[in-house]
Design a protein around this motif. Structure first.
Motif, PDB file in Angstrom:
ATOM      1  N   ALA A  97      -2.101   5.309  10.398  1.00 16.82           N
ATOM      2  CA  ALA A  97      -1.382   4.237  10.385  1.00 16.82           C
ATOM      3  C   ALA A  97       0.272   4.690   9.505  1.00 16.82           C
ATOM      4  CB  ALA A  97      -2.131   2.917   9.654  1.00 16.82           C
ATOM      5  N   VAL A  98       0.887   3.697   9.472  1.00 14.41           N
ATOM      6  CA  VAL A  98       2.184   4.099   8.812  1.00 14.41           C
ATOM      7  C   VAL A  98       2.672   2.961   7.803  1.00 14.41           C
ATOM      8  CG1 VAL A  98       3.096   5.647  10.557  1.00 14.41           C
ATOM      9  CG2 VAL A  98       3.712   3.194  10.980  1.00 14.41           C
ATOM     10  N   ASN A  99       3.302   3.274   6.938  1.00 17.45           N
ATOM     11  CA  ASN A  99       4.178   2.180   6.077  1.00 17.45           C
ATOM     12  C   ASN A  99       5.507   2.533   5.842  1.00 17.45           C
ATOM     13  OD1 ASN A  99       4.772   0.494   3.893  1.00 17.45           O
ATOM     14  ND2 ASN A  99       3.286   1.385   2.418  1.00 17.45           N
ATOM     15  N   GLY A 100       6.161   1.404   6.393  1.00 20.49           N
ATOM     16  CA  GLY A 100       7.582   1.685   6.354  1.00 20.49           C
ATOM     17  C   GLY A 100       8.269   1.016   7.254  1.00 20.49           C
ATOM     18  N   PRO A 101       9.777   1.245   7.734  1.00 24.34           N
ATOM     19  CA  PRO A 101      10.298   2.489   7.235  1.00 24.34           C
ATOM     20  C   PRO A 101      10.518   2.488   5.836  1.00 24.34           C
ATOM     21  CG  PRO A 101      11.767   1.117   8.593  1.00 24.34           C
ATOM     22  CD  PRO A 101      10.301   0.544   8.704  1.00 24.34           C
ATOM     23  N   GLN A 102      10.463   3.348   5.272  1.00 24.03           N
ATOM     24  CA  GLN A 102      10.764   3.865   3.741  1.00 24.03           C
ATOM     25  C   GLN A 102      12.120   3.955   3.468  1.00 24.03           C
ATOM     26  OE1 GLN A 102       8.387   3.589   1.477  1.00 24.03           O
ATOM     27  NE2 GLN A 102       6.719   3.362   2.931  1.00 24.03           N
ATOM     28  N   GLY A 103      12.664   3.945   2.326  1.00 22.01           N
ATOM     29  CA  GLY A 103      13.962   4.264   1.735  1.00 22.01           C
ATOM     30  C   GLY A 103      14.373   5.817   2.087  1.00 22.01           C
ATOM     31  N   PRO A 104      15.753   6.056   2.154  1.00 18.61           N
ATOM     32  CA  PRO A 104      16.013   7.417   2.365  1.00 18.61           C
ATOM     33  C   PRO A 104      15.517   8.314   1.516  1.00 18.61           C
ATOM     34  CG  PRO A 104      17.957   6.164   1.674  1.00 18.61           C
ATOM     35  CD  PRO A 104      16.846   5.213   1.736  1.00 18.61           C
ATOM     36  N   GLY A 105      15.154   8.171   0.148  1.00 19.47           N
ATOM     37  CA  GLY A 105      14.862   9.145  -0.599  1.00 19.47           C
ATOM     38  C   GLY A 105      13.266   9.252  -0.910  1.00 19.47           C
ATOM     39  N   HIS A 106      12.541   8.809   0.064  1.00 19.45           N
ATOM     40  CA  HIS A 106      11.061   8.602  -0.031  1.00 19.45           C
ATOM     41  C   HIS A 106      10.405  10.019   0.046  1.00 19.45           C
ATOM     42  CE1 HIS A 106       8.882   8.718   3.773  1.00 19.45           C
ATOM     43  NE2 HIS A 106      10.334   9.022   4.044  1.00 19.45           N
ATOM     44  N   ILE A 107      10.875  10.890   0.859  1.00 14.21           N
ATOM     45  CA  ILE A 107      10.254  12.195   0.765  1.00 14.21           C
ATOM     46  C   ILE A 107      10.796  12.970  -0.293  1.00 14.21           C
ATOM     47  CG2 ILE A 107      10.282  12.188   3.527  1.00 14.21           C
ATOM     48  CD1 ILE A 107      12.805  13.930   3.123  1.00 14.21           C
ATOM     49  N   MET A 108      11.716  12.381  -1.106  1.00 14.42           N
ATOM     50  CA  MET A 108      11.693  13.162  -2.373  1.00 14.42           C
ATOM     51  C   MET A 108      10.837  12.864  -3.636  1.00 14.42           C
ATOM     52  SD  MET A 108      14.048  15.147  -1.310  1.00 14.42           S
ATOM     53  CE  MET A 108      14.428  16.121  -2.889  1.00 14.42           C
ATOM     54  N   LYS A 109       9.991  12.136  -3.193  1.00  9.53           N
ATOM     55  CA  LYS A 109       9.197  11.501  -4.355  1.00  9.53           C
ATOM     56  C   LYS A 109       8.312  12.551  -4.755  1.00  9.53           C
ATOM     57  CE  LYS A 109       6.674   7.281  -5.519  1.00  9.53           C
ATOM     58  NZ  LYS A 109       6.322   6.053  -5.103  1.00  9.53           N
ATOM     59  N   ALA A 110       7.858  12.795  -6.073  1.00 14.40           N
ATOM     60  CA  ALA A 110       7.273  13.909  -6.522  1.00 14.40           C
ATOM     61  C   ALA A 110       5.756  13.894  -6.164  1.00 14.40           C
ATOM     62  CB  ALA A 110       7.432  13.907  -7.974  1.00 14.40           C
ATOM     63  N   GLN A 111       5.163  12.657  -6.507  1.00 18.55           N
ATOM     64  CA  GLN A 111       3.742  12.625  -5.957  1.00 18.55           C
ATOM     65  C   GLN A 111       3.379  11.257  -5.720  1.00 18.55           C
ATOM     66  OE1 GLN A 111       2.569  13.646 -10.278  1.00 18.55           O
ATOM     67  NE2 GLN A 111       1.391  11.956  -9.954  1.00 18.55           N
ATOM     68  N   TYR A 112       2.298  11.389  -4.949  1.00 21.87           N
ATOM     69  CA  TYR A 112       1.584   9.977  -4.435  1.00 21.87           C
ATOM     70  C   TYR A 112       0.559   9.794  -5.407  1.00 21.87           C
ATOM     71  CZ  TYR A 112       4.071   8.727   0.131  1.00 21.87           C
ATOM     72  OH  TYR A 112       4.980   8.139   0.713  1.00 21.87           O
ATOM     73  N   SER A 113       0.161   8.554  -5.627  1.00 24.11           N
ATOM     74  CA  SER A 113      -1.127   7.930  -6.240  1.00 24.11           C
ATOM     75  C   SER A 113      -1.680   6.904  -5.259  1.00 24.11           C
ATOM     76  CB  SER A 113      -0.657   6.968  -7.561  1.00 24.11           C
ATOM     77  OG  SER A 113       0.135   6.016  -7.228  1.00 24.11           O
ATOM     78  N   SER A 114      -2.859   6.650  -5.575  1.00 27.59           N
ATOM     79  CA  SER A 114      -3.429   5.570  -4.515  1.00 27.59           C
ATOM     80  C   SER A 114      -2.632   4.461  -4.240  1.00 27.59           C
ATOM     81  CB  SER A 114      -4.732   5.301  -5.289  1.00 27.59           C
ATOM     82  OG  SER A 114      -4.556   4.585  -6.613  1.00 27.59           O
ATOM     83  N   ALA A 115      -1.718   4.027  -5.022  1.00 31.95           N
ATOM     84  CA  ALA A 115      -0.802   2.901  -4.893  1.00 31.95           C
ATOM     85  C   ALA A 115      -0.062   3.079  -3.694  1.00 31.95           C
ATOM     86  CB  ALA A 115       0.008   2.705  -6.191  1.00 31.95           C
ATOM     87  N   GLU A 116       0.113   4.521  -3.377  1.00 33.70           N
ATOM     88  CA  GLU A 116       0.904   4.682  -2.013  1.00 33.70           C
ATOM     89  C   GLU A 116       0.024   4.857  -0.710  1.00 33.70           C
ATOM     90  OE1 GLU A 116       1.993   6.424  -4.892  1.00 33.70           O
ATOM     91  OE2 GLU A 116       3.731   5.168  -5.441  1.00 33.70           O
ATOM     92  N   CYS A 117      -1.163   4.519  -1.103  1.00 31.16           N
ATOM     93  CA  CYS A 117      -2.293   4.666   0.161  1.00 31.16           C
ATOM     94  C   CYS A 117      -2.825   3.670   0.326  1.00 31.16           C
ATOM     95  CB  CYS A 117      -2.791   6.016  -0.149  1.00 31.16           C
ATOM     96  SG  CYS A 117      -3.379   6.894   1.332  1.00 31.16           S
ATOM     97  N   GLU A 118      -2.715   2.420   0.065  1.00 28.68           N
ATOM     98  CA  GLU A 118      -3.465   1.274   0.298  1.00 28.68           C
ATOM     99  C   GLU A 118      -3.335   0.756   1.708  1.00 28.68           C
ATOM    100  OE1 GLU A 118      -2.702  -1.723  -2.828  1.00 28.68           O
ATOM    101  OE2 GLU A 118      -3.062  -0.329  -4.492  1.00 28.68           O
ATOM    102  N   ALA A 119      -4.492   0.414   2.178  1.00 23.02           N
ATOM    103  CA  ALA A 119      -4.494   0.241   3.724  1.00 23.02           C
ATOM    104  C   ALA A 119      -4.065  -1.156   3.900  1.00 23.02           C
ATOM    105  CB  ALA A 119      -6.136  -0.120   4.107  1.00 23.02           C
ATOM    106  N   ALA A 120      -3.846  -1.906   3.014  1.00 27.68           N
ATOM    107  CA  ALA A 120      -2.797  -3.404   3.371  1.00 27.68           C
ATOM    108  C   ALA A 120      -1.662  -3.137   3.361  1.00 27.68           C
ATOM    109  CB  ALA A 120      -3.358  -4.318   1.897  1.00 27.68           C
ATOM    110  N   ASP A 121      -1.074  -2.045   2.988  1.00 29.84           N
ATOM    111  CA  ASP A 121       0.481  -1.792   3.258  1.00 29.84           C
ATOM    112  C   ASP A 121       0.776  -1.272   4.506  1.00 29.84           C
ATOM    113  OD1 ASP A 121       0.520  -1.005  -0.342  1.00 29.84           O
ATOM    114  OD2 ASP A 121       1.026  -2.993   0.660  1.00 29.84           O
ATOM    115  N   PHE A 122      -0.311  -0.693   5.343  1.00 29.72           N
ATOM    116  CA  PHE A 122      -0.031   0.084   6.391  1.00 29.72           C
ATOM    117  C   PHE A 122      -0.122  -0.777   7.532  1.00 29.72           C
ATOM    118  CE2 PHE A 122       0.136   4.548   4.967  1.00 29.72           C
ATOM    119  CZ  PHE A 122       0.267   4.392   3.784  1.00 29.72           C
ATOM    120  N   GLY A 123       0.464  -0.305   8.745  1.00 30.76           N
ATOM    121  CA  GLY A 123       0.395  -1.016  10.162  1.00 30.76           C
ATOM    122  C   GLY A 123       0.440  -0.057  11.367  1.00 30.76           C
TER     123      GLY A 123
END
Length: 135
Positions: A97-123
């Motif tokens: 599934a995907v969450n977004g579209p994200q802002g232009p700088g999202h791929i520069m984020k240093a790390q992901y946590s569980s907060a970026e991987c919650e099913a409720a945010d994905f479609g």
């Protein structure tokens, strides 16, 4: 809108490997956070792994760390989940599934946590692919 199609599931013995694919169409994966989730019978859907775009920050749930690897291929607009050392507990239907579209700088984020991987945010959930691990 992004459309997703999973493939690569199957029956494998414990200790074996599988590689799941998530083919995207309608938009580039680079604009999204892409996640792999799974749901076993009688259990809630759980987050397995997420990635920012095709090669950005990643997150793995503790149960799959050091066994699963998420990766992306921008040229194929696809995300993969390499699953090694499979266990019977990994048996489930796997979804991307995907969450977004994200802002232009999202791929520069240093790390992901569980907060970026919650099913409720994905479609845009795919149809799922069955993974069965036998003992």
């Amino acid at each position: 809108e992004v459309q997703l199609v999973e493939s690569g599931g199957g029956l494998v013995q414990a200790g074996g490997s599988l590689r799941l694919s998530c083919a995207a169409s309608g938009s580039t994966i680079e604009d999204y956070s892409i996640g792999w989730f799974r749901q076993a019978p009688g259990k809630e859907r759980e987050a397995i792994s997420c990635i920012a775009g095709s090669a950005g920050a990643t997150y793995y749930t503790e149960a799959v760390k050091d066994r699963f690897t998420i990766s992306g291929d921008l040229t194929k607009n696809a995300v993969y989940l390499q699953m090694n050392s499979l266990k019977t507990d990994d048996t489930a239907v796997y979804y991307c599934a995907v969450n977004g579209p994200q802002g232009p700088g999202h791929i520069m984020k240093a790390q992901y946590s569980s907060a970026e991987c919650e099913a409720a945010d994905f479609g845009s959930w795919g149809q799922g692919t069955q993974v069965t691990v036998s003992s």
